[in-house]
Design a protein around this motif. Structure first.
Motif, PDB file in Angstrom:
ATOM      1  N   THR A  21       3.287   4.260  11.270  1.00  0.00           N
ATOM      2  CA  THR A  21       3.903   5.471  10.722  1.00  0.00           C
ATOM      3  C   THR A  21       4.219   5.298   9.249  1.00  0.00           C
ATOM      4  OG1 THR A  21       4.810   5.980  12.903  1.00  0.00           O
ATOM      5  CG2 THR A  21       5.804   7.105  11.022  1.00  0.00           C
ATOM      6  N   VAL A  22       4.733   4.131   8.883  1.00  0.00           N
ATOM      7  CA  VAL A  22       5.017   3.844   7.472  1.00  0.00           C
ATOM      8  C   VAL A  22       3.723   3.928   6.663  1.00  0.00           C
ATOM      9  CG1 VAL A  22       5.711   2.008   5.870  1.00  0.00           C
ATOM     10  CG2 VAL A  22       7.101   2.490   7.886  1.00  0.00           C
ATOM     11  N   ASP A  23       2.642   3.386   7.192  1.00  0.00           N
ATOM     12  CA  ASP A  23       1.346   3.438   6.518  1.00  0.00           C
ATOM     13  C   ASP A  23       0.889   4.881   6.309  1.00  0.00           C
ATOM     14  OD1 ASP A  23      -1.161   2.228   5.521  1.00  0.00           O
ATOM     15  OD2 ASP A  23      -2.019   3.129   7.320  1.00  0.00           O
ATOM     16  N   HIS A  24       0.995   5.702   7.337  1.00  0.00           N
ATOM     17  CA  HIS A  24       0.546   7.081   7.224  1.00  0.00           C
ATOM     18  C   HIS A  24       1.434   7.895   6.282  1.00  0.00           C
ATOM     19  CE1 HIS A  24      -1.835   5.842  10.627  1.00  0.00           C
ATOM     20  NE2 HIS A  24      -2.511   6.967  10.573  1.00  0.00           N
ATOM     21  N   ILE A  25       2.729   7.654   6.319  1.00  0.00           N
ATOM     22  CA  ILE A  25       3.634   8.326   5.377  1.00  0.00           C
ATOM     23  C   ILE A  25       3.285   7.923   3.949  1.00  0.00           C
ATOM     24  CG2 ILE A  25       6.029   8.382   4.549  1.00  0.00           C
ATOM     25  CD1 ILE A  25       6.887   8.306   7.521  1.00  0.00           C
ATOM     26  N   GLY A  26       3.041   6.638   3.744  1.00  0.00           N
ATOM     27  CA  GLY A  26       2.660   6.174   2.417  1.00  0.00           C
ATOM     28  C   GLY A  26       1.357   6.786   1.950  1.00  0.00           C
ATOM     29  N   MET A  27       0.393   6.902   2.856  1.00  0.00           N
ATOM     30  CA  MET A  27      -0.910   7.456   2.487  1.00  0.00           C
ATOM     31  C   MET A  27      -0.795   8.940   2.105  1.00  0.00           C
ATOM     32  SD  MET A  27      -4.413   7.628   4.747  1.00  0.00           S
ATOM     33  CE  MET A  27      -3.665   8.635   6.017  1.00  0.00           C
ATOM     34  N   LEU A  28       0.007   9.685   2.849  1.00  0.00           N
ATOM     35  CA  LEU A  28       0.096  11.128   2.624  1.00  0.00           C
ATOM     36  C   LEU A  28       1.098  11.520   1.544  1.00  0.00           C
ATOM     37  CD1 LEU A  28      -0.055  12.348   6.318  1.00  0.00           C
ATOM     38  CD2 LEU A  28      -1.872  12.468   4.612  1.00  0.00           C
ATOM     39  N   LEU A  29       2.253  10.878   1.529  1.00  0.00           N
ATOM     40  CA  LEU A  29       3.327  11.314   0.630  1.00  0.00           C
ATOM     41  C   LEU A  29       3.482  10.458  -0.625  1.00  0.00           C
ATOM     42  CD1 LEU A  29       6.066  12.118   3.304  1.00  0.00           C
ATOM     43  CD2 LEU A  29       4.417  13.677   2.253  1.00  0.00           C
ATOM     44  N   PHE A  30       3.154   9.180  -0.523  1.00  0.00           N
ATOM     45  CA  PHE A  30       3.342   8.255  -1.653  1.00  0.00           C
ATOM     46  C   PHE A  30       2.070   7.433  -1.889  1.00  0.00           C
ATOM     47  CE2 PHE A  30       7.413   8.689   0.641  1.00  0.00           C
ATOM     48  CZ  PHE A  30       8.156   9.346  -0.341  1.00  0.00           C
ATOM     49  N   PRO A  31       0.969   8.076  -2.272  1.00  0.00           N
ATOM     50  CA  PRO A  31      -0.306   7.348  -2.347  1.00  0.00           C
ATOM     51  C   PRO A  31      -0.336   6.244  -3.403  1.00  0.00           C
ATOM     52  CG  PRO A  31      -0.538   9.582  -3.198  1.00  0.00           C
ATOM     53  CD  PRO A  31       0.832   9.475  -2.615  1.00  0.00           C
ATOM     54  N   ARG A  32       0.542   6.261  -4.368  1.00  0.00           N
ATOM     55  CA  ARG A  32       0.541   5.236  -5.412  1.00  0.00           C
ATOM     56  C   ARG A  32       1.437   4.037  -5.088  1.00  0.00           C
ATOM     57  NH1 ARG A  32      -1.988   6.744 -10.087  1.00  0.00           N
ATOM     58  NH2 ARG A  32      -2.375   8.968 -10.337  1.00  0.00           N
ATOM     59  N   VAL A  33       2.227   4.134  -4.027  1.00  0.00           N
ATOM     60  CA  VAL A  33       3.136   3.042  -3.666  1.00  0.00           C
ATOM     61  C   VAL A  33       2.426   2.136  -2.663  1.00  0.00           C
ATOM     62  CG1 VAL A  33       5.397   2.441  -2.744  1.00  0.00           C
ATOM     63  CG2 VAL A  33       5.118   4.552  -4.055  1.00  0.00           C
ATOM     64  N   GLU A  34       2.015   0.963  -3.133  1.00  0.00           N
ATOM     65  CA  GLU A  34       1.252   0.022  -2.307  1.00  0.00           C
ATOM     66  C   GLU A  34       2.074  -0.574  -1.164  1.00  0.00           C
ATOM     67  OE1 GLU A  34      -1.990  -1.269  -2.513  1.00  0.00           O
ATOM     68  OE2 GLU A  34      -2.429   0.406  -3.851  1.00  0.00           O
ATOM     69  N   LEU A  35       3.372  -0.682  -1.326  1.00  0.00           N
ATOM     70  CA  LEU A  35       4.215  -1.322  -0.320  1.00  0.00           C
ATOM     71  C   LEU A  35       4.091  -0.649   1.044  1.00  0.00           C
ATOM     72  CD1 LEU A  35       6.290  -3.510   0.331  1.00  0.00           C
ATOM     73  CD2 LEU A  35       8.070  -1.873  -0.316  1.00  0.00           C
ATOM     74  N   PHE A  36       3.993   0.674   1.065  1.00  0.00           N
ATOM     75  CA  PHE A  36       3.841   1.393   2.333  1.00  0.00           C
ATOM     76  C   PHE A  36       2.547   0.969   3.034  1.00  0.00           C
ATOM     77  CE2 PHE A  36       6.703   4.346   0.131  1.00  0.00           C
ATOM     78  CZ  PHE A  36       7.625   4.600   1.136  1.00  0.00           C
ATOM     79  N   ARG A  37       1.474   0.848   2.256  1.00  0.00           N
ATOM     80  CA  ARG A  37       0.188   0.473   2.839  1.00  0.00           C
ATOM     81  C   ARG A  37       0.202  -0.987   3.302  1.00  0.00           C
ATOM     82  NH1 ARG A  37      -3.694   4.343   2.235  1.00  0.00           N
ATOM     83  NH2 ARG A  37      -4.250   3.434   4.218  1.00  0.00           N
ATOM     84  N   ILE A  38       0.869  -1.853   2.564  1.00  0.00           N
ATOM     85  CA  ILE A  38       0.954  -3.267   2.948  1.00  0.00           C
ATOM     86  C   ILE A  38       1.713  -3.402   4.272  1.00  0.00           C
ATOM     87  CG2 ILE A  38       1.963  -5.488   2.311  1.00  0.00           C
ATOM     88  CD1 ILE A  38       1.324  -4.702  -0.644  1.00  0.00           C
ATOM     89  N   ILE A  39       2.831  -2.715   4.376  1.00  0.00           N
ATOM     90  CA  ILE A  39       3.603  -2.745   5.625  1.00  0.00           C
ATOM     91  C   ILE A  39       2.768  -2.182   6.776  1.00  0.00           C
ATOM     92  CG2 ILE A  39       5.594  -1.735   6.816  1.00  0.00           C
ATOM     93  CD1 ILE A  39       7.063  -1.898   4.090  1.00  0.00           C
ATOM     94  N   GLY A  40       2.046  -1.122   6.510  1.00  0.00           N
ATOM     95  CA  GLY A  40       1.245  -0.473   7.540  1.00  0.00           C
ATOM     96  C   GLY A  40       0.106  -1.328   8.064  1.00  0.00           C
ATOM     97  N   ARG A  41      -0.348  -2.279   7.265  1.00  0.00           N
ATOM     98  CA  ARG A  41      -1.463  -3.130   7.681  1.00  0.00           C
ATOM     99  C   ARG A  41      -1.084  -4.100   8.795  1.00  0.00           C
ATOM    100  NH1 ARG A  41      -4.322   0.503   6.378  1.00  0.00           N
ATOM    101  NH2 ARG A  41      -5.200   0.655   4.309  1.00  0.00           N
ATOM    102  N   MET A  42       0.183  -4.209   9.116  1.00  0.00           N
ATOM    103  CA  MET A  42       0.599  -5.053  10.241  1.00  0.00           C
ATOM    104  C   MET A  42       0.288  -4.400  11.584  1.00  0.00           C
ATOM    105  SD  MET A  42       4.233  -6.731   8.973  1.00  0.00           S
ATOM    106  CE  MET A  42       5.090  -5.712  10.093  1.00  0.00           C
ATOM    107  N   ALA A  43       0.076  -3.101  11.600  1.00  0.00           N
ATOM    108  CA  ALA A  43      -0.105  -2.384  12.858  1.00  0.00           C
ATOM    109  C   ALA A  43      -1.400  -2.771  13.568  1.00  0.00           C
ATOM    110  CB  ALA A  43      -0.074  -0.875  12.613  1.00  0.00           C
ATOM    111  N   PHE A  44      -2.519  -2.868  12.852  1.00  0.00           N
ATOM    112  CA  PHE A  44      -3.802  -3.110  13.506  1.00  0.00           C
ATOM    113  C   PHE A  44      -3.833  -4.413  14.300  1.00  0.00           C
ATOM    114  CE2 PHE A  44      -8.076  -4.749  13.783  1.00  0.00           C
ATOM    115  CZ  PHE A  44      -8.737  -3.690  14.376  1.00  0.00           C
TER     116      PHE A  44
END
Length: 116
Positions: A21-44
């Motif tokens: 969810t953090v990854d998807h929120i980061g992708m949609l709402l905060f595309p320039r903030v890498e931290l959301f995507r890094i946290i989201g990569r733990m899901a897979f």
């Protein structure tokens, strides 16, 4: 004093859900903030581990594969019509992984020429 830091299956699923969810929120709402995507990569990896565990402990392999493949097909169709993209959703990857795990297990149990 000994502490047990292990997580049970439901806690792992919840952790994967939150990080996804953090990854998807980061992708949609905060595309320039890498931290959301890094946290989201733990899901897979967590979901992949749970898929492997499901292959080990399921009562019906056929039903497990069919449920995952059916959900993958539905989600893939929705994704295609909503986004117009042909990229595969992760459930397709998980369905193929389940099929491969079962095929390898079948080959190992049958002692085929590749398993000598």
């Amino acid at each position: 004093m000994e502490t047990n830091l292990s997580l049970n299956q439901n806690q792992l699923k919840f952790l994967a859900l939150v990080t996804m969810t953090v990854d998807h929120i980061g992708m949609l709402l905060f595309p320039r903030v890498e931290l959301f995507r890094i946290i989201g990569r733990m899901a897979f990896p967590i979901f992949a581990y749970m898929i492997a565990e499901g292959c080990t402990y399921t009562r019906s392999r056929r039903k497990y594969l069919l449920q995952m493949a059916s959900l993958a097909l539905v989600c893939q169709l929705v994704y295609f019509f909503a986004m117009g993209s042909v990229y595969m959703c992760v459930l397709v990857t998980f369905s193929l992984s389940i099929g491969l795990i079962y095929a390898l297990d079948l080959g190992r149990n049958k002692k085929g020429i590749f398993w000598a």
